[in-house]
Write a protein that holds these residues in place. Structure first.
Motif, PDB file in Angstrom:
ATOM      1  N   ASP A  86       0.802  -1.222   0.000  1.00 27.44           N
ATOM      2  CA  ASP A  86       0.000   0.000   0.000  1.00 27.44           C
ATOM      3  C   ASP A  86       0.839   1.277   0.000  1.00 27.44           C
ATOM      4  O   ASP A  86       0.309   2.369  -0.120  1.00 27.44           O
ATOM      5  CB  ASP A  86      -0.999   0.023   1.151  1.00 27.44           C
ATOM      6  N   GLU A  87       2.171   1.143   0.090  1.00 25.78           N
ATOM      7  CA  GLU A  87       3.027   2.319   0.086  1.00 25.78           C
ATOM      8  C   GLU A  87       4.432   1.923  -0.343  1.00 25.78           C
ATOM      9  O   GLU A  87       4.914   0.836  -0.022  1.00 25.78           O
ATOM     10  CB  GLU A  87       3.065   2.931   1.491  1.00 25.78           C
ATOM     11  N   ILE A  88       5.079   2.818  -1.081  1.00 21.19           N
ATOM     12  CA  ILE A  88       6.485   2.647  -1.447  1.00 21.19           C
ATOM     13  C   ILE A  88       7.227   3.885  -0.961  1.00 21.19           C
ATOM     14  O   ILE A  88       6.797   5.003  -1.212  1.00 21.19           O
ATOM     15  CB  ILE A  88       6.676   2.507  -2.979  1.00 21.19           C
ATOM     16  N   ILE A  89       8.319   3.663  -0.240  1.00 17.44           N
ATOM     17  CA  ILE A  89       9.180   4.762   0.189  1.00 17.44           C
ATOM     18  C   ILE A  89      10.509   4.584  -0.532  1.00 17.44           C
ATOM     19  O   ILE A  89      11.192   3.573  -0.342  1.00 17.44           O
ATOM     20  CB  ILE A  89       9.381   4.765   1.718  1.00 17.44           C
ATOM     21  N   LEU A  90      10.842   5.551  -1.368  1.00 17.01           N
ATOM     22  CA  LEU A  90      12.076   5.487  -2.148  1.00 17.01           C
ATOM     23  C   LEU A  90      13.116   6.421  -1.553  1.00 17.01           C
ATOM     24  O   LEU A  90      12.799   7.558  -1.210  1.00 17.01           O
ATOM     25  CB  LEU A  90      11.822   5.927  -3.595  1.00 17.01           C
TER      26      LEU A  90
ATOM     27  N   THR B 168       2.028   0.441 -12.465  1.00 13.56           N
ATOM     28  CA  THR B 168       1.742   1.582 -13.332  1.00 13.56           C
ATOM     29  C   THR B 168       1.385   2.836 -12.535  1.00 13.56           C
ATOM     30  O   THR B 168       0.931   2.766 -11.390  1.00 13.56           O
ATOM     31  CB  THR B 168       0.585   1.258 -14.299  1.00 13.56           C
ATOM     32  N   SER B 169       1.579   3.970 -13.176  1.00 10.02           N
ATOM     33  CA  SER B 169       1.306   5.245 -12.514  1.00 10.02           C
ATOM     34  C   SER B 169      -0.172   5.411 -12.173  1.00 10.02           C
ATOM     35  O   SER B 169      -0.513   6.190 -11.278  1.00 10.02           O
ATOM     36  CB  SER B 169       1.790   6.408 -13.380  1.00 10.02           C
ATOM     37  N   SER B 170      -1.050   4.667 -12.838  1.00  6.58           N
ATOM     38  CA  SER B 170      -2.476   4.761 -12.496  1.00  6.58           C
ATOM     39  C   SER B 170      -2.745   4.225 -11.086  1.00  6.58           C
ATOM     40  O   SER B 170      -3.762   4.538 -10.488  1.00  6.58           O
ATOM     41  CB  SER B 170      -3.324   3.998 -13.515  1.00  6.58           C
ATOM     42  N   ARG B 171      -1.809   3.432 -10.551  1.00  6.43           N
ATOM     43  CA  ARG B 171      -1.962   2.873  -9.204  1.00  6.43           C
ATOM     44  C   ARG B 171      -1.116   3.596  -8.174  1.00  6.43           C
ATOM     45  O   ARG B 171      -1.127   3.258  -7.001  1.00  6.43           O
ATOM     46  CB  ARG B 171      -1.576   1.386  -9.217  1.00  6.43           C
ATOM     47  N   LEU B 172      -0.357   4.601  -8.592  1.00  9.96           N
ATOM     48  CA  LEU B 172       0.528   5.328  -7.682  1.00  9.96           C
ATOM     49  C   LEU B 172       0.026   6.753  -7.476  1.00  9.96           C
ATOM     50  O   LEU B 172      -0.424   7.404  -8.417  1.00  9.96           O
ATOM     51  CB  LEU B 172       1.946   5.387  -8.249  1.00  9.96           C
ATOM     52  N   ARG B 173       0.087   7.208  -6.234  1.00 14.23           N
ATOM     53  CA  ARG B 173      -0.260   8.596  -5.929  1.00 14.23           C
ATOM     54  C   ARG B 173       0.860   9.192  -5.082  1.00 14.23           C
ATOM     55  O   ARG B 173       1.249   8.625  -4.050  1.00 14.23           O
ATOM     56  CB  ARG B 173      -1.578   8.667  -5.173  1.00 14.23           C
ATOM     57  N   PHE B 174       1.389  10.308  -5.542  1.00 15.36           N
ATOM     58  CA  PHE B 174       2.442  11.001  -4.816  1.00 15.36           C
ATOM     59  C   PHE B 174       1.916  11.482  -3.471  1.00 15.36           C
ATOM     60  O   PHE B 174       0.856  12.093  -3.400  1.00 15.36           O
ATOM     61  CB  PHE B 174       2.948  12.191  -5.643  1.00 15.36           C
ATOM     62  N   ARG B 175       2.624  11.157  -2.415  1.00 11.61           N
ATOM     63  CA  ARG B 175       2.229  11.626  -1.086  1.00 11.61           C
ATOM     64  C   ARG B 175       3.153  12.748  -0.610  1.00 11.61           C
ATOM     65  O   ARG B 175       2.696  13.774  -0.160  1.00 11.61           O
ATOM     66  CB  ARG B 175       2.227  10.490  -0.072  1.00 11.61           C
ATOM     67  N   LYS B 176       4.480  12.531  -0.659  1.00  8.11           N
ATOM     68  CA  LYS B 176       5.390  13.594  -0.229  1.00  8.11           C
ATOM     69  C   LYS B 176       6.815  13.296  -0.669  1.00  8.11           C
ATOM     70  O   LYS B 176       7.154  12.161  -1.021  1.00  8.11           O
ATOM     71  CB  LYS B 176       5.346  13.796   1.277  1.00  8.11           C
ATOM     72  N   ALA B 177       7.622  14.336  -0.623  1.00  8.68           N
ATOM     73  CA  ALA B 177       9.057  14.216  -0.868  1.00  8.68           C
ATOM     74  C   ALA B 177       9.759  15.121   0.128  1.00  8.68           C
ATOM     75  O   ALA B 177       9.245  16.186   0.472  1.00  8.68           O
ATOM     76  CB  ALA B 177       9.411  14.619  -2.292  1.00  8.68           C
ATOM     77  N   GLU B 178      10.896  14.686   0.604  1.00 14.15           N
ATOM     78  CA  GLU B 178      11.669  15.526   1.521  1.00 14.15           C
ATOM     79  C   GLU B 178      13.152  15.296   1.295  1.00 14.15           C
ATOM     80  O   GLU B 178      13.589  14.194   0.986  1.00 14.15           O
ATOM     81  CB  GLU B 178      11.292  15.261   2.979  1.00 14.15           C
ATOM     82  N   GLN B 179      13.888  16.375   1.414  1.00 14.55           N
ATOM     83  CA  GLN B 179      15.339  16.298   1.291  1.00 14.55           C
ATOM     84  C   GLN B 179      15.932  16.057   2.664  1.00 14.55           C
ATOM     85  O   GLN B 179      15.571  16.725   3.635  1.00 14.55           O
ATOM     86  CB  GLN B 179      15.892  17.591   0.707  1.00 14.55           C
ATOM     87  N   ILE B 180      16.812  15.064   2.742  1.00 10.78           N
ATOM     88  CA  ILE B 180      17.500  14.743   3.984  1.00 10.78           C
ATOM     89  C   ILE B 180      18.989  14.753   3.639  1.00 10.78           C
ATOM     90  O   ILE B 180      19.509  13.792   3.067  1.00 10.78           O
ATOM     91  CB  ILE B 180      17.057  13.363   4.534  1.00 10.78           C
TER      92      ILE B 180
ATOM     93  N   ILE C  23      11.086   9.877  -1.170  1.00 11.69           N
ATOM     94  CA  ILE C  23       9.820  10.037  -1.873  1.00 11.69           C
ATOM     95  C   ILE C  23       8.857   8.965  -1.364  1.00 11.69           C
ATOM     96  O   ILE C  23       9.215   7.789  -1.289  1.00 11.69           O
ATOM     97  CB  ILE C  23      10.009   9.871  -3.394  1.00 11.69           C
ATOM     98  N   VAL C  24       7.647   9.379  -1.016  1.00 11.50           N
ATOM     99  CA  VAL C  24       6.629   8.446  -0.535  1.00 11.50           C
ATOM    100  C   VAL C  24       5.497   8.408  -1.555  1.00 11.50           C
ATOM    101  O   VAL C  24       4.943   9.446  -1.919  1.00 11.50           O
ATOM    102  CB  VAL C  24       6.080   8.865   0.851  1.00 11.50           C
ATOM    103  N   LEU C  25       5.175   7.200  -2.016  1.00 14.52           N
ATOM    104  CA  LEU C  25       4.111   6.974  -2.988  1.00 14.52           C
ATOM    105  C   LEU C  25       3.064   6.051  -2.378  1.00 14.52           C
ATOM    106  O   LEU C  25       3.402   5.010  -1.804  1.00 14.52           O
ATOM    107  CB  LEU C  25       4.656   6.318  -4.255  1.00 14.52           C
ATOM    108  N   GLU C  26       1.814   6.420  -2.489  1.00 18.84           N
ATOM    109  CA  GLU C  26       0.724   5.559  -2.054  1.00 18.84           C
ATOM    110  C   GLU C  26       0.385   4.625  -3.221  1.00 18.84           C
ATOM    111  O   GLU C  26       0.339   5.046  -4.376  1.00 18.84           O
ATOM    112  CB  GLU C  26      -0.485   6.407  -1.698  1.00 18.84           C
TER     113      GLU C  26
END
Length: 87
Positions: free
Chosen positions: A36-40, A59-71, A77-80
């Motif tokens: 249900d989530e991918i953290i890259l 596919t991108s139809s199943r992915l929704r951008f949640r957030k990105a942060e610089q560390i 990058i977090v994708l739902e």
């Protein structure tokens, strides 16, 4: 995979489950309809060649951008992921 997932959930006792691994592990969970989530994590390097990030197509139809942060010099990058029907 589903039996192992059920055991993991039981041991997590209602907490989130974070599975650490490469693209094949992500693909196995997705194949079973359990992702249900991918953290890259990305770092600024240049590669001349290499394997794809994920060995299976999500596919991108199943992915929704949640957030990105610089560390530091890295990007997180977090994708739902909309769950797929189990294969």
């Amino acid at each position: 995979m589903a039996a192992a997932y059920d055991d993991i959930l039981a041991k997590a006792a209602g907490r989130n489950v974070w599975v650490l691994g490469g693209g094949d592990v992500v693909g196995q969970f997705d194949d079973a309809g359990l992702l249900d989530e991918i953290i890259l994590g990305m770092a600024p390097v240049t590669l001349g060649a290499g394997d794809p990030l994920l060995p299976r197509r999500i596919t991108s139809s199943r992915l929704r951008f949640r957030k990105a942060e610089q560390i530091g010099q890295r990007l997180r990058i977090v994708l739902e992921v909309t769950r797929a029907a189990p294969a």
